[in-house]
Design a protein around this motif. Structure first.
Motif, PDB file in Angstrom:
ATOM      1  N   LYS A 308      30.910 -22.971  63.039  1.00 11.89           N
ATOM      2  CA  LYS A 308      31.454 -22.209  63.055  1.00 11.89           C
ATOM      3  C   LYS A 308      32.238 -21.009  61.147  1.00 11.89           C
ATOM      4  O   LYS A 308      32.697 -21.857  60.752  1.00 11.89           O
ATOM      5  CB  LYS A 308      33.041 -21.879  63.289  1.00 11.89           C
ATOM      6  N   PRO A 309      32.385 -19.737  61.108  1.00 10.33           N
ATOM      7  CA  PRO A 309      33.223 -19.330  60.426  1.00 10.33           C
ATOM      8  C   PRO A 309      34.609 -19.838  59.718  1.00 10.33           C
ATOM      9  O   PRO A 309      35.158 -19.862  61.255  1.00 10.33           O
ATOM     10  CB  PRO A 309      32.808 -18.041  60.084  1.00 10.33           C
ATOM     11  N   VAL A 310      35.042 -19.417  58.615  1.00  8.85           N
ATOM     12  CA  VAL A 310      36.765 -19.860  58.204  1.00  8.85           C
ATOM     13  C   VAL A 310      37.647 -19.082  57.877  1.00  8.85           C
ATOM     14  O   VAL A 310      37.129 -18.278  56.482  1.00  8.85           O
ATOM     15  CB  VAL A 310      37.117 -21.129  58.213  1.00  8.85           C
ATOM     16  N   VAL A 311      38.064 -18.585  58.131  1.00 13.34           N
ATOM     17  CA  VAL A 311      39.509 -17.845  57.150  1.00 13.34           C
ATOM     18  C   VAL A 311      40.518 -19.305  56.745  1.00 13.34           C
ATOM     19  O   VAL A 311      41.218 -19.767  57.624  1.00 13.34           O
ATOM     20  CB  VAL A 311      39.979 -16.703  57.601  1.00 13.34           C
ATOM     21  N   ALA A 312      40.594 -19.498  54.900  1.00 13.98           N
ATOM     22  CA  ALA A 312      41.841 -21.221  54.741  1.00 13.98           C
ATOM     23  C   ALA A 312      42.298 -20.111  54.175  1.00 13.98           C
ATOM     24  O   ALA A 312      41.855 -19.559  53.287  1.00 13.98           O
ATOM     25  CB  ALA A 312      40.904 -22.066  55.064  1.00 13.98           C
ATOM     26  N   THR A 313      43.482 -20.208  53.979  1.00 13.01           N
ATOM     27  CA  THR A 313      43.916 -20.560  52.505  1.00 13.01           C
ATOM     28  C   THR A 313      43.873 -21.042  51.170  1.00 13.01           C
ATOM     29  O   THR A 313      43.083 -22.233  51.465  1.00 13.01           O
ATOM     30  CB  THR A 313      45.833 -20.922  52.225  1.00 13.01           C
ATOM     31  N   SER A 314      43.570 -20.700  49.971  1.00 14.71           N
ATOM     32  CA  SER A 314      43.180 -21.412  48.931  1.00 14.71           C
ATOM     33  C   SER A 314      44.699 -22.701  48.400  1.00 14.71           C
ATOM     34  O   SER A 314      44.846 -22.325  46.893  1.00 14.71           O
ATOM     35  CB  SER A 314      43.630 -20.059  47.931  1.00 14.71           C
ATOM     36  N   ILE A 315      44.743 -22.988  49.200  1.00 16.25           N
ATOM     37  CA  ILE A 315      44.861 -24.390  48.570  1.00 16.25           C
ATOM     38  C   ILE A 315      44.224 -25.921  48.605  1.00 16.25           C
ATOM     39  O   ILE A 315      42.991 -25.753  49.383  1.00 16.25           O
ATOM     40  CB  ILE A 315      46.401 -25.292  49.384  1.00 16.25           C
ATOM     41  N   GLU A 324      33.376 -21.228  47.777  1.00 15.22           N
ATOM     42  CA  GLU A 324      32.400 -21.233  47.291  1.00 15.22           C
ATOM     43  C   GLU A 324      31.003 -21.943  47.918  1.00 15.22           C
ATOM     44  O   GLU A 324      29.648 -21.257  47.561  1.00 15.22           O
ATOM     45  CB  GLU A 324      32.670 -22.368  46.475  1.00 15.22           C
ATOM     46  N   THR A 325      31.046 -22.041  49.248  1.00 14.55           N
ATOM     47  CA  THR A 325      30.570 -22.452  49.979  1.00 14.55           C
ATOM     48  C   THR A 325      29.610 -20.720  50.148  1.00 14.55           C
ATOM     49  O   THR A 325      28.952 -21.203  51.724  1.00 14.55           O
ATOM     50  CB  THR A 325      30.533 -23.361  50.994  1.00 14.55           C
ATOM     51  N   GLY A 326      30.850 -19.787  50.828  1.00 13.76           N
ATOM     52  CA  GLY A 326      30.551 -18.818  51.777  1.00 13.76           C
ATOM     53  C   GLY A 326      30.286 -19.254  52.851  1.00 13.76           C
ATOM     54  O   GLY A 326      29.904 -17.823  54.358  1.00 13.76           O
ATOM     55  N   SER A 327      30.898 -19.713  53.598  1.00 13.29           N
ATOM     56  CA  SER A 327      31.313 -20.473  54.879  1.00 13.29           C
ATOM     57  C   SER A 327      32.181 -19.456  55.567  1.00 13.29           C
ATOM     58  O   SER A 327      33.062 -19.867  56.887  1.00 13.29           O
ATOM     59  CB  SER A 327      31.006 -21.859  55.278  1.00 13.29           C
ATOM     60  N   GLY A 328      33.624 -18.742  54.705  1.00 14.96           N
ATOM     61  CA  GLY A 328      34.656 -18.178  55.215  1.00 14.96           C
ATOM     62  C   GLY A 328      35.473 -17.329  53.803  1.00 14.96           C
ATOM     63  O   GLY A 328      34.820 -17.398  52.882  1.00 14.96           O
ATOM     64  N   LEU A 329      36.190 -17.128  54.145  1.00 13.97           N
ATOM     65  CA  LEU A 329      37.274 -15.873  53.140  1.00 13.97           C
ATOM     66  C   LEU A 329      38.520 -17.566  52.976  1.00 13.97           C
ATOM     67  O   LEU A 329      39.042 -17.633  54.104  1.00 13.97           O
ATOM     68  CB  LEU A 329      37.514 -15.218  53.692  1.00 13.97           C
ATOM     69  N   VAL A 330      38.588 -17.000  51.484  1.00 14.82           N
ATOM     70  CA  VAL A 330      40.203 -17.987  50.759  1.00 14.82           C
ATOM     71  C   VAL A 330      41.652 -16.714  50.637  1.00 14.82           C
ATOM     72  O   VAL A 330      41.264 -15.881  50.159  1.00 14.82           O
ATOM     73  CB  VAL A 330      39.926 -18.756  50.165  1.00 14.82           C
ATOM     74  N   ARG A 353      29.867 -12.405  59.605  1.00 15.59           N
ATOM     75  CA  ARG A 353      29.719 -13.937  60.139  1.00 15.59           C
ATOM     76  C   ARG A 353      29.139 -14.866  61.071  1.00 15.59           C
ATOM     77  O   ARG A 353      29.278 -15.807  60.608  1.00 15.59           O
ATOM     78  CB  ARG A 353      30.878 -13.419  61.899  1.00 15.59           C
ATOM     79  N   VAL A 354      27.854 -13.831  60.929  1.00  9.68           N
ATOM     80  CA  VAL A 354      26.668 -15.247  61.176  1.00  9.68           C
ATOM     81  C   VAL A 354      26.167 -15.903  60.335  1.00  9.68           C
ATOM     82  O   VAL A 354      25.591 -16.307  59.505  1.00  9.68           O
ATOM     83  CB  VAL A 354      25.463 -13.911  61.781  1.00  9.68           C
ATOM     84  N   GLU A 355      25.685 -14.905  58.452  1.00 12.32           N
ATOM     85  CA  GLU A 355      25.537 -15.236  57.479  1.00 12.32           C
ATOM     86  C   GLU A 355      26.583 -16.909  57.487  1.00 12.32           C
ATOM     87  O   GLU A 355      26.146 -17.508  56.715  1.00 12.32           O
ATOM     88  CB  GLU A 355      25.560 -14.325  56.609  1.00 12.32           C
ATOM     89  N   MET A 356      27.793 -16.291  57.190  1.00 16.17           N
ATOM     90  CA  MET A 356      28.775 -17.344  57.093  1.00 16.17           C
ATOM     91  C   MET A 356      28.564 -18.595  58.272  1.00 16.17           C
ATOM     92  O   MET A 356      29.226 -19.936  58.024  1.00 16.17           O
ATOM     93  CB  MET A 356      30.759 -17.006  57.205  1.00 16.17           C
ATOM     94  N   ALA A 357      28.263 -18.557  59.640  1.00 18.04           N
ATOM     95  CA  ALA A 357      28.233 -19.045  60.135  1.00 18.04           C
ATOM     96  C   ALA A 357      26.536 -20.494  59.864  1.00 18.04           C
ATOM     97  O   ALA A 357      27.570 -21.491  60.566  1.00 18.04           O
ATOM     98  CB  ALA A 357      28.360 -18.689  61.587  1.00 18.04           C
ATOM     99  N   ALA A 358      25.907 -19.810  59.213  1.00 14.45           N
ATOM    100  CA  ALA A 358      24.838 -20.424  59.115  1.00 14.45           C
ATOM    101  C   ALA A 358      25.060 -20.990  57.365  1.00 14.45           C
ATOM    102  O   ALA A 358      25.025 -22.159  57.755  1.00 14.45           O
ATOM    103  CB  ALA A 358      23.566 -19.219  58.618  1.00 14.45           C
ATOM    104  N   ASN A 359      25.597 -20.785  56.669  1.00 18.46           N
ATOM    105  CA  ASN A 359      26.125 -21.755  55.536  1.00 18.46           C
ATOM    106  C   ASN A 359      27.474 -22.728  56.207  1.00 18.46           C
ATOM    107  O   ASN A 359      27.565 -23.944  55.650  1.00 18.46           O
ATOM    108  CB  ASN A 359      27.335 -20.536  54.542  1.00 18.46           C
ATOM    109  N   SER A 360      28.373 -22.016  57.224  1.00 16.76           N
ATOM    110  CA  SER A 360      29.065 -23.525  57.820  1.00 16.76           C
ATOM    111  C   SER A 360      28.206 -24.477  58.541  1.00 16.76           C
ATOM    112  O   SER A 360      28.981 -25.756  58.404  1.00 16.76           O
ATOM    113  CB  SER A 360      29.645 -23.288  59.095  1.00 16.76           C
ATOM    114  N   THR A 361      27.017 -24.160  58.967  1.00 15.68           N
ATOM    115  CA  THR A 361      26.277 -24.859  59.655  1.00 15.68           C
ATOM    116  C   THR A 361      25.466 -26.052  57.917  1.00 15.68           C
ATOM    117  O   THR A 361      25.224 -27.134  58.243  1.00 15.68           O
ATOM    118  CB  THR A 361      24.983 -24.630  60.501  1.00 15.68           C
ATOM    119  N   HIS A 362      25.230 -25.582  57.219  1.00 18.80           N
ATOM    120  CA  HIS A 362      24.494 -25.830  56.290  1.00 18.80           C
ATOM    121  C   HIS A 362      25.931 -27.146  55.540  1.00 18.80           C
ATOM    122  O   HIS A 362      25.792 -28.399  54.875  1.00 18.80           O
ATOM    123  CB  HIS A 362      24.153 -24.826  55.052  1.00 18.80           C
ATOM    124  N   GLN A 363      27.319 -26.386  55.598  1.00 23.84           N
ATOM    125  CA  GLN A 363      27.971 -27.783  55.151  1.00 23.84           C
ATOM    126  C   GLN A 363      27.994 -28.728  56.073  1.00 23.84           C
ATOM    127  O   GLN A 363      28.019 -30.006  55.318  1.00 23.84           O
ATOM    128  CB  GLN A 363      29.217 -26.445  54.863  1.00 23.84           C
TER     129      GLN A 363
END
Length: 395
Positions: A308-315, A324-330, A353-363
């Motif tokens: 799943k793609p992610v939106v997270a805070t910069s902590i 940096e992995t391209g799995s979401g936005l910070v 979102r599809v691209e970020m989902a693929a990067n999340s799977t790679h992680q």
């Protein structure tokens, strides 16, 4: 190699972490886990490892403390049950590893039974403890005060999850070696349950895990108010145990059509139902210690496991693990407008979102427990060498 793991919590993410690690390492070593009689990970442990129900159960997790949901007498009995750490001597391991933060009761009975003097000892810290004067994290400060009162244990190796944590521990302990960075493995076991898989809902977000102030749910609730003005069909699915603040409750009541709340501990076998529905996983965490030493979480590991793609805070290490992995936005913490903008940006861009989902799977592949286990074996070998070198010099 014989490894004794000490699991000191009976619920939450730490039992999951210990079980996944023990299962993976059991392919390389003889593993025994000393644990409470009942944990939320009891259905995860592999048949390849031995589990010893050595400790009583307690309800002193962070959600329990914030909701005042704890039985003092039961917890006193549970704390005292850690005298059973002496049973590790019967197993006679080559190395002892506490992968669950080395809580005060474990530290105390480790010293009572001289386990740190008699065996190589490794500890994983998932967060750097706050100073005893911390006002932003009073529960953590109280725990650290207990730790300060207990004599220091001799630790051959310390494991943390990020470079920031390594720097903080190096500064605090004035220790230039023996602090290793090993990322948090991905919680693959959630995906293996026979859960009811739902179609992805294009405007559904998931907030998953224990609920307490540092998770930033208030900020996310404010962000949903903003997002709903641009995307009327947005829904935030809140899934986790803990106390909802008065502010969050008010927003949910006023905007009930945009929230779905499951305010209880989510059983392992149903976690996949929530993640299968999610278009995005949101981690609006706040910096509670003020030193950048908090960040990685089981919720992020679970998001990667489900791709799943992610939106997270910069902590903490969110910028590295997500941005940096391209799995979401910070985005910056404590900023509902920036959080809302990122959510809107991704909900309106299916291709991204599809691209970020693929990067999340790679992680998930990179942080598989197979890879994480190999790195732990290397740490154990160094701990054993360090221990025997110290013993030889001391003779």
């Amino acid at each position: 190699m014989k490894i004794a793991y000490v699991l000191s919590q009976n619920k939450g993410g730490l039992p999951h972490y210990a079980a996944e690690l023990a299962n993976a390492v059991s392919h390389h070593a003889d593993v025994t886990v000393f644990k409470p009689a009942e944990t939320t990970a009891d259905d995860i442990f592999s048949d390849d490892i031995e589990t010893v129900d050595a400790f009583g159960t307690m309800n002193i997790s962070i959600p329990d403390m914030y909701t005042l949901n704890f039985d003092i007498a039961n917890n006193v009995r549970g704390l005292f049950s850690y005298r059973n750490l002496k049973r590790i001597q019967e197993f006679d391991p080559d190395v002892i590893h506490d992968p669950t933060d080395f809580f005060p009761q474990v530290k105390f009975f480790t010293k009572v039974h001289n386990l740190d003097d008699n065996y190589p000892f490794v500890v994983t810290y998932h967060e750097v403890p706050p100073p005893v004067t911390s006002l932003s994290n009073p529960l953590g400060a109280a725990e650290e005060l207990l730790n300060v009162a207990i004599p220091d244990a001799r630790l051959d190796q310390i494991i943390v999850h990020s470079d920031q944590q390594q720097t903080a521990f190096t500064r605090r302990l004035r220790r230039l070696s023996g602090i290793d960075v090993i990322p948090h493995g991905v919680y693959e076991f959630f995906t293996k349950h026979d859960y009811q898989q739902h179609p992805e809902e294009p405007h559904t977000l998931v907030f998953f895990g224990n609920i307490f102030p540092g998770k930033g749910l208030d900020v996310l609730a404010e962000a949903i108010e903003i997002v709903s003005q641009e995307i009327p069909g947005v829904t935030l699915l809140i899934a986790g145990d803990g106390r909802l603040s008065a502010k969050t409750k008010r927003i949910i009541e006023e905007q009930s059509e945009h929230f779905e709340v499951h305010n209880y501990f989510i059983p392992n076998e149903t976690v996949g139902e929530f993640f299968s529905r999610a278009a995005l996983v949101v981690l609006p965490y706040q910096e509670t210690n003020g030193d950048g030493t908090k960040g990685h979480s089981g919720a992020l590991s679970t998001a990667h496991a489900f791709g799943k793609p992610v939106v997270a805070t910069s902590i903490g290490d969110f910028p590295a693990q997500v941005g940096e992995t391209g799995s979401g936005l910070v985005v910056p913490p404590d900023d509902p407008e920036s959080l809302a903008d990122a959510i809107i940006e991704l909900l309106e861009d299916d291709e991204r979102r599809v691209e970020m989902a693929a990067n999340s799977t790679h992680q998930a592949e990179r942080l598989s427990w197979k890879n994480i286990a190999k790195r732990h074996i290397e740490v154990y070998e160094r701990a054993i060498d360090e221990f025997h070198t110290t013993q030889t010099v001391g003779q």
